[in-house]
Design a protein around this motif. Structure first.
Motif, PDB file in Angstrom:
ATOM      1  N   GLN A  18       0.887  -1.063  -0.045  1.00  0.00           N
ATOM      2  CA  GLN A  18       0.091   0.169   0.121  1.00  0.00           C
ATOM      3  C   GLN A  18       0.845   0.959  -0.103  1.00  0.00           C
ATOM      4  O   GLN A  18       0.394   2.039  -0.658  1.00  0.00           O
ATOM      5  N   GLU A  19       2.095   1.256   0.764  1.00  0.00           N
ATOM      6  CA  GLU A  19       2.729   2.148   0.590  1.00  0.00           C
ATOM      7  C   GLU A  19       3.663   2.655  -0.463  1.00  0.00           C
ATOM      8  O   GLU A  19       3.175   3.855  -1.308  1.00  0.00           O
ATOM      9  N   ARG A  20       3.765   1.441  -1.180  1.00  0.00           N
ATOM     10  CA  ARG A  20       4.487   1.580  -2.196  1.00  0.00           C
ATOM     11  C   ARG A  20       4.007   2.119  -3.564  1.00  0.00           C
ATOM     12  O   ARG A  20       3.441   3.286  -4.320  1.00  0.00           O
ATOM     13  N   GLU A  21       2.118   1.682  -3.827  1.00  0.00           N
ATOM     14  CA  GLU A  21       1.538   1.811  -4.471  1.00  0.00           C
ATOM     15  C   GLU A  21       1.192   3.645  -4.325  1.00  0.00           C
ATOM     16  O   GLU A  21       0.945   4.461  -4.671  1.00  0.00           O
ATOM     17  N   TRP A  22       1.130   4.087  -3.253  1.00  0.00           N
ATOM     18  CA  TRP A  22       1.004   5.281  -2.818  1.00  0.00           C
ATOM     19  C   TRP A  22       1.898   6.206  -2.949  1.00  0.00           C
ATOM     20  O   TRP A  22       1.508   7.574  -3.816  1.00  0.00           O
ATOM     21  N   LEU A  23       3.173   6.186  -3.136  1.00  0.00           N
ATOM     22  CA  LEU A  23       4.149   6.444  -2.918  1.00  0.00           C
ATOM     23  C   LEU A  23       4.104   6.957  -4.532  1.00  0.00           C
ATOM     24  O   LEU A  23       4.508   7.930  -5.224  1.00  0.00           O
ATOM     25  N   LYS A  24       4.246   5.951  -5.135  1.00  0.00           N
ATOM     26  CA  LYS A  24       4.467   5.606  -6.856  1.00  0.00           C
ATOM     27  C   LYS A  24       3.407   6.412  -7.465  1.00  0.00           C
ATOM     28  O   LYS A  24       3.891   7.353  -8.784  1.00  0.00           O
ATOM     29  N   GLY A  26       1.671   8.905  -6.019  1.00  0.00           N
ATOM     30  CA  GLY A  26       1.599  10.198  -5.924  1.00  0.00           C
ATOM     31  C   GLY A  26       2.458  10.875  -6.461  1.00  0.00           C
ATOM     32  O   GLY A  26       2.644  12.626  -7.217  1.00  0.00           O
ATOM     33  N   LEU A  27       4.022  10.239  -6.464  1.00  0.00           N
ATOM     34  CA  LEU A  27       4.659  10.574  -7.231  1.00  0.00           C
ATOM     35  C   LEU A  27       4.727  11.001  -8.723  1.00  0.00           C
ATOM     36  O   LEU A  27       5.249  12.083  -8.908  1.00  0.00           O
ATOM     37  N   LYS A  28       3.810  10.387  -9.713  1.00  0.00           N
ATOM     38  CA  LYS A  28       3.621  10.325 -11.360  1.00  0.00           C
ATOM     39  C   LYS A  28       2.587  11.367 -10.642  1.00  0.00           C
ATOM     40  O   LYS A  28       2.947  12.248 -11.865  1.00  0.00           O
ATOM     41  N   HIS A  42       6.349   7.371 -15.043  1.00  0.00           N
ATOM     42  CA  HIS A  42       5.840   5.920 -14.667  1.00  0.00           C
ATOM     43  C   HIS A  42       6.875   5.787 -13.973  1.00  0.00           C
ATOM     44  O   HIS A  42       6.623   4.730 -13.115  1.00  0.00           O
ATOM     45  N   ASP A  43       8.055   5.076 -14.814  1.00  0.00           N
ATOM     46  CA  ASP A  43       9.035   3.947 -14.532  1.00  0.00           C
ATOM     47  C   ASP A  43       9.555   4.811 -13.519  1.00  0.00           C
ATOM     48  O   ASP A  43      10.238   4.273 -12.459  1.00  0.00           O
ATOM     49  N   ILE A  44      10.202   6.369 -13.160  1.00  0.00           N
ATOM     50  CA  ILE A  44      10.961   7.410 -12.374  1.00  0.00           C
ATOM     51  C   ILE A  44       9.941   6.530 -11.242  1.00  0.00           C
ATOM     52  O   ILE A  44      10.471   6.464 -10.460  1.00  0.00           O
ATOM     53  N   ALA A  45       8.765   6.814 -11.482  1.00  0.00           N
ATOM     54  CA  ALA A  45       7.352   6.697  -9.605  1.00  0.00           C
ATOM     55  C   ALA A  45       7.756   5.261  -9.148  1.00  0.00           C
ATOM     56  O   ALA A  45       7.526   4.976  -7.995  1.00  0.00           O
ATOM     57  N   ARG A  46       7.869   3.975 -10.274  1.00  0.00           N
ATOM     58  CA  ARG A  46       8.144   2.633  -9.858  1.00  0.00           C
ATOM     59  C   ARG A  46       9.450   3.166  -9.457  1.00  0.00           C
ATOM     60  O   ARG A  46       9.100   2.162  -8.036  1.00  0.00           O
ATOM     61  N   GLN A  47      10.456   3.691  -9.893  1.00  0.00           N
ATOM     62  CA  GLN A  47      11.854   3.062  -9.047  1.00  0.00           C
ATOM     63  C   GLN A  47      11.639   3.454  -7.738  1.00  0.00           C
ATOM     64  O   GLN A  47      12.572   3.277  -6.796  1.00  0.00           O
ATOM     65  N   ALA A  48      11.417   4.734  -7.196  1.00  0.00           N
ATOM     66  CA  ALA A  48      11.502   5.266  -6.414  1.00  0.00           C
ATOM     67  C   ALA A  48      10.536   4.846  -5.719  1.00  0.00           C
ATOM     68  O   ALA A  48      11.181   4.611  -4.099  1.00  0.00           O
ATOM     69  N   ALA A  49       9.693   4.524  -5.373  1.00  0.00           N
ATOM     70  CA  ALA A  49       9.146   3.652  -4.826  1.00  0.00           C
ATOM     71  C   ALA A  49       9.370   2.348  -4.724  1.00  0.00           C
ATOM     72  O   ALA A  49       9.478   1.919  -3.023  1.00  0.00           O
ATOM     73  N   GLN A  50      10.180   2.139  -5.065  1.00  0.00           N
ATOM     74  CA  GLN A  50      10.533   0.686  -4.837  1.00  0.00           C
ATOM     75  C   GLN A  50      11.387   0.652  -4.182  1.00  0.00           C
ATOM     76  O   GLN A  50      11.604  -0.185  -3.002  1.00  0.00           O
ATOM     77  N   ILE A  51      12.495   1.732  -4.070  1.00  0.00           N
ATOM     78  CA  ILE A  51      13.726   1.633  -3.848  1.00  0.00           C
ATOM     79  C   ILE A  51      12.744   2.261  -1.823  1.00  0.00           C
ATOM     80  O   ILE A  51      13.826   1.911  -1.076  1.00  0.00           O
ATOM     81  N   PHE A  87      17.696  14.290  -7.612  1.00  0.00           N
ATOM     82  CA  PHE A  87      18.201  14.751  -6.954  1.00  0.00           C
ATOM     83  C   PHE A  87      16.234  15.171  -6.233  1.00  0.00           C
ATOM     84  O   PHE A  87      15.821  16.061  -6.205  1.00  0.00           O
ATOM     85  N   ALA A  88      15.632  16.168  -7.893  1.00  0.00           N
ATOM     86  CA  ALA A  88      13.769  16.758  -7.664  1.00  0.00           C
ATOM     87  C   ALA A  88      13.384  14.768  -6.769  1.00  0.00           C
ATOM     88  O   ALA A  88      12.338  15.594  -6.465  1.00  0.00           O
ATOM     89  N   ILE A  89      13.588  13.965  -7.583  1.00  0.00           N
ATOM     90  CA  ILE A  89      12.578  12.678  -7.143  1.00  0.00           C
ATOM     91  C   ILE A  89      13.061  12.893  -5.917  1.00  0.00           C
ATOM     92  O   ILE A  89      12.084  12.662  -5.315  1.00  0.00           O
ATOM     93  N   ALA A  90      14.213  12.837  -5.383  1.00  0.00           N
ATOM     94  CA  ALA A  90      14.704  12.345  -4.095  1.00  0.00           C
ATOM     95  C   ALA A  90      13.673  13.409  -3.207  1.00  0.00           C
ATOM     96  O   ALA A  90      12.898  13.306  -2.166  1.00  0.00           O
ATOM     97  N   ASN A  91      13.623  14.508  -3.298  1.00  0.00           N
ATOM     98  CA  ASN A  91      12.860  16.034  -2.606  1.00  0.00           C
ATOM     99  C   ASN A  91      11.624  16.241  -2.468  1.00  0.00           C
ATOM    100  O   ASN A  91      10.101  16.475  -1.867  1.00  0.00           O
ATOM    101  N   ALA A  92      10.850  14.854  -3.987  1.00  0.00           N
ATOM    102  CA  ALA A  92       9.726  15.273  -4.369  1.00  0.00           C
ATOM    103  C   ALA A  92       8.793  14.128  -3.176  1.00  0.00           C
ATOM    104  O   ALA A  92       7.823  14.172  -2.517  1.00  0.00           O
TER     105      ALA A  92
END
Length: 109
Positions: A18-24, A26-28, A42-51, A87-92
């Motif tokens: 649930q946390e992974r999906e919420w973050l993915k 929200g980030l997308k 989509h790929d960026i959000a998926r990767q960041a949420a997985q990490i 950096f933009a992704i981590a800050n987001a």
């Protein structure tokens, strides 16, 4: 002398999927709204949420350490089709988490 910024610790993860999906999602949404919708978002959000979730499952709950982990691991991501970088992704991600916890991000508060 100013006081150091206090770390923000997240509560223990209870539902990783649930946390992974919420973050993915929200980030997308943030990526698409911030500039223009791109397929790579989509790929960026998926990767960041997985990490993020993997780090949480490994016991990391310090938001600052999670941001550093996202920056470090997203350096391997190919951002050539995007206007964003690690950096933009981590800050987001940090902003999304802080918003969800009710923190006021304005002016260092």
């Amino acid at each position: 002398m100013t006081d150091p910024v206090k770390p923000i610790y997240l509560p223990a993860i209870e539902n990783p999927e649930q946390e992974r999906e919420w973050l993915k999602q929200g980030l997308k949404h943030w990526l698409d709204a911030e500039f223009i919708p791109e397929k790579v978002n989509h790929d960026i959000a998926r990767q960041a949420a997985q990490i993020f979730v993997r780090q949480r499952l490994e016991g990391e709950n310090d938001l600052g350490a999670l941001v550093v982990a996202i920056i470090t691991e997203m350096q391997a991501f190919d951002f050539s089709e995007s206007f964003y970088g690690e950096f933009a992704i981590a800050n987001a991600v940090s902003d999304l988490i802080l918003d969800s916890l009710g923190y006021d991000r304005c002016c260092g508060q």
